[in-house]
Scaffold this motif. Sequence first.
Motif, PDB file in Angstrom:
ATOM      1  N   LEU A  76     -30.555 -17.919  28.337  1.00 33.85           N
ATOM      2  CA  LEU A  76     -28.886 -17.576  28.219  1.00 33.85           C
ATOM      3  C   LEU A  76     -29.121 -17.262  26.361  1.00 33.85           C
ATOM      4  CD1 LEU A  76     -26.774 -19.180  30.765  1.00 33.85           C
ATOM      5  CD2 LEU A  76     -28.292 -17.495  31.093  1.00 33.85           C
ATOM      6  N   VAL A  77     -28.877 -15.809  26.436  1.00 35.03           N
ATOM      7  CA  VAL A  77     -28.477 -15.605  25.074  1.00 35.03           C
ATOM      8  C   VAL A  77     -26.871 -14.966  24.827  1.00 35.03           C
ATOM      9  CG1 VAL A  77     -29.777 -14.485  23.069  1.00 35.03           C
ATOM     10  CG2 VAL A  77     -31.601 -15.132  24.516  1.00 35.03           C
ATOM     11  N   VAL A  99     -32.280 -24.793  32.654  1.00 32.41           N
ATOM     12  CA  VAL A  99     -31.608 -23.846  31.883  1.00 32.41           C
ATOM     13  C   VAL A  99     -30.902 -24.041  29.930  1.00 32.41           C
ATOM     14  CG1 VAL A  99     -29.329 -22.697  31.617  1.00 32.41           C
ATOM     15  CG2 VAL A  99     -30.176 -22.600  33.698  1.00 32.41           C
ATOM     16  N   ILE A 100     -31.242 -22.990  29.095  1.00 36.61           N
ATOM     17  CA  ILE A 100     -30.568 -23.323  27.644  1.00 36.61           C
ATOM     18  C   ILE A 100     -30.584 -22.044  27.581  1.00 36.61           C
ATOM     19  CG2 ILE A 100     -33.396 -24.163  27.098  1.00 36.61           C
ATOM     20  CD1 ILE A 100     -34.646 -22.495  25.645  1.00 36.61           C
ATOM     21  N   ALA A 101     -29.910 -22.242  26.581  1.00 37.41           N
ATOM     22  CA  ALA A 101     -28.601 -21.402  25.623  1.00 37.41           C
ATOM     23  C   ALA A 101     -29.575 -20.809  24.130  1.00 37.41           C
ATOM     24  CB  ALA A 101     -27.812 -21.883  25.981  1.00 37.41           C
ATOM     25  N   VAL A 102     -28.886 -20.004  24.126  1.00 38.79           N
ATOM     26  CA  VAL A 102     -29.275 -19.620  22.192  1.00 38.79           C
ATOM     27  C   VAL A 102     -28.543 -18.419  21.463  1.00 38.79           C
ATOM     28  CG1 VAL A 102     -31.317 -18.459  20.914  1.00 38.79           C
ATOM     29  CG2 VAL A 102     -31.862 -19.743  23.049  1.00 38.79           C
ATOM     30  N   GLY A 103     -27.576 -18.966  20.616  1.00 35.93           N
ATOM     31  CA  GLY A 103     -26.833 -17.659  19.735  1.00 35.93           C
ATOM     32  C   GLY A 103     -27.277 -16.927  19.128  1.00 35.93           C
ATOM     33  N   ALA A 104     -26.957 -16.085  19.560  1.00 34.62           N
ATOM     34  CA  ALA A 104     -27.742 -15.122  18.831  1.00 34.62           C
ATOM     35  C   ALA A 104     -27.612 -13.526  18.852  1.00 34.62           C
ATOM     36  CB  ALA A 104     -29.307 -14.663  18.962  1.00 34.62           C
ATOM     37  N   SER A 107     -28.995  -7.670  18.102  1.00 34.78           N
ATOM     38  CA  SER A 107     -29.215  -6.498  17.133  1.00 34.78           C
ATOM     39  C   SER A 107     -29.999  -6.691  15.286  1.00 34.78           C
ATOM     40  CB  SER A 107     -27.754  -5.630  16.170  1.00 34.78           C
ATOM     41  OG  SER A 107     -27.406  -6.509  15.762  1.00 34.78           O
ATOM     42  N   LYS A 108     -29.852  -7.837  15.340  1.00 38.55           N
ATOM     43  CA  LYS A 108     -31.067  -8.768  14.095  1.00 38.55           C
ATOM     44  C   LYS A 108     -32.462  -9.292  14.928  1.00 38.55           C
ATOM     45  CE  LYS A 108     -26.945 -10.874  12.035  1.00 38.55           C
ATOM     46  NZ  LYS A 108     -26.569 -12.089  11.635  1.00 38.55           N
ATOM     47  N   VAL A 109     -33.106  -8.120  14.199  1.00 40.29           N
ATOM     48  CA  VAL A 109     -34.343  -8.632  14.235  1.00 40.29           C
ATOM     49  C   VAL A 109     -35.190  -9.832  14.713  1.00 40.29           C
ATOM     50  CG1 VAL A 109     -37.197  -8.321  13.878  1.00 40.29           C
ATOM     51  CG2 VAL A 109     -35.404  -6.043  13.735  1.00 40.29           C
ATOM     52  N   GLU A 110     -35.479 -10.434  13.226  1.00 39.91           N
ATOM     53  CA  GLU A 110     -34.944 -12.243  13.708  1.00 39.91           C
ATOM     54  C   GLU A 110     -34.379 -13.260  14.513  1.00 39.91           C
ATOM     55  OE1 GLU A 110     -31.019 -11.261  10.249  1.00 39.91           O
ATOM     56  OE2 GLU A 110     -33.672 -10.379  11.279  1.00 39.91           O
ATOM     57  N   ASP A 111     -32.915 -12.725  15.046  1.00 46.19           N
ATOM     58  CA  ASP A 111     -32.465 -13.322  16.633  1.00 46.19           C
ATOM     59  C   ASP A 111     -33.539 -13.028  17.290  1.00 46.19           C
ATOM     60  OD1 ASP A 111     -30.751 -14.180  14.003  1.00 46.19           O
ATOM     61  OD2 ASP A 111     -28.894 -13.277  15.251  1.00 46.19           O
ATOM     62  N   SER A 112     -33.970 -11.289  18.015  1.00 47.63           N
ATOM     63  CA  SER A 112     -34.254 -11.287  18.518  1.00 47.63           C
ATOM     64  C   SER A 112     -36.046 -12.024  18.958  1.00 47.63           C
ATOM     65  CB  SER A 112     -35.069  -9.799  18.775  1.00 47.63           C
ATOM     66  OG  SER A 112     -33.174  -9.266  19.005  1.00 47.63           O
ATOM     67  N   GLU A 113     -36.613 -12.080  17.826  1.00 49.44           N
ATOM     68  CA  GLU A 113     -37.979 -12.777  17.826  1.00 49.44           C
ATOM     69  C   GLU A 113     -37.837 -14.593  17.726  1.00 49.44           C
ATOM     70  OE1 GLU A 113     -41.976 -12.928  14.461  1.00 49.44           O
ATOM     71  OE2 GLU A 113     -39.769 -12.851  13.450  1.00 49.44           O
ATOM     72  N   ARG A 114     -36.821 -15.183  17.230  1.00 50.90           N
ATOM     73  CA  ARG A 114     -36.147 -16.333  17.631  1.00 50.90           C
ATOM     74  C   ARG A 114     -35.976 -17.027  19.054  1.00 50.90           C
ATOM     75  NH1 ARG A 114     -31.740 -18.330  17.148  1.00 50.90           N
ATOM     76  NH2 ARG A 114     -30.264 -17.279  16.366  1.00 50.90           N
ATOM     77  N   GLY A 159     -31.070  -3.146  19.877  1.00 53.66           N
ATOM     78  CA  GLY A 159     -30.785  -4.801  20.453  1.00 53.66           C
ATOM     79  C   GLY A 159     -31.887  -4.158  21.965  1.00 53.66           C
ATOM     80  N   THR A 160     -32.176  -3.474  22.377  1.00 58.13           N
ATOM     81  CA  THR A 160     -33.183  -3.938  23.536  1.00 58.13           C
ATOM     82  C   THR A 160     -34.135  -3.360  23.360  1.00 58.13           C
ATOM     83  OG1 THR A 160     -33.227  -1.664  23.978  1.00 58.13           O
ATOM     84  CG2 THR A 160     -31.674  -3.062  25.034  1.00 58.13           C
TER      85      THR A 160
END
Length: 248
Positions: A76-77, A99-104, A107-114, A159-160
Amino acid sequence: MDLVHKVLNILLPPISTILLLCFFPLYLVFKFLYYIKRHIFSENVSGKVVLITGAASGIGEQISYEYAKRGACLVLVDIKEDRLGAVVEKARNLGSPDVIAVGADVSKVEDSERFVRAAVDHFGRLDHLVNNAGIGVSGQLKDMKNLLPRRVMDVNFWGTIYSTHFALPHLTKSKGKIIVIASTLGWYPAPKLGFYVASKAAVINFYESLRSEIGGDVGITIVTPGLIKSEMSDNLAKKVIDNPIICA
């Protein structure tokens, strides 16, 4: 030429009506059979890994619960990381095995990769990507004096794209699926929502193109919901002025 037009004006309406009466019942039968097929042979997602963006509220939150009820493992992001904890807990209670949660910020490329890497590192695979995160802004073009319209496109469209770019190799490997949440406004523009409408139209057309690029390797579903009661719709209905950018 005038005679041709007159003849066509006389003949086309009854011909069109006859064709409609002939083919519309067949269309209804096809739709009914397709509906039955989808419900009988629906995909078993138990144990599959599903990444959902914008999962802290609204449509993304409810999608998370539906996958949880069917036994899927969830990633879940959301940019609102502090609100993901309650969703994680409820998803587990509804039946998700992990279930894991990721704050991100999508719209940021590095966040999407992360967050894609976090999903694969934790579960070892990725089966479904649900691109749901989005924001809305209302107002007329003449009143736009800042960069909010750019932010709408960065989140709703780019972002998509970013998350899909990083997830696609893993989805190809698992023969997985991409689900993207667009909007009926992508087809039917509305006043004072031009930037939101443009972003959703871009999403629809991009994923239609991507479908032809990747063929049957990865399934693509473009969802175009109408008005949904959510944080975004409530705030837009109240015509928020002080904070016109609303999280989906």
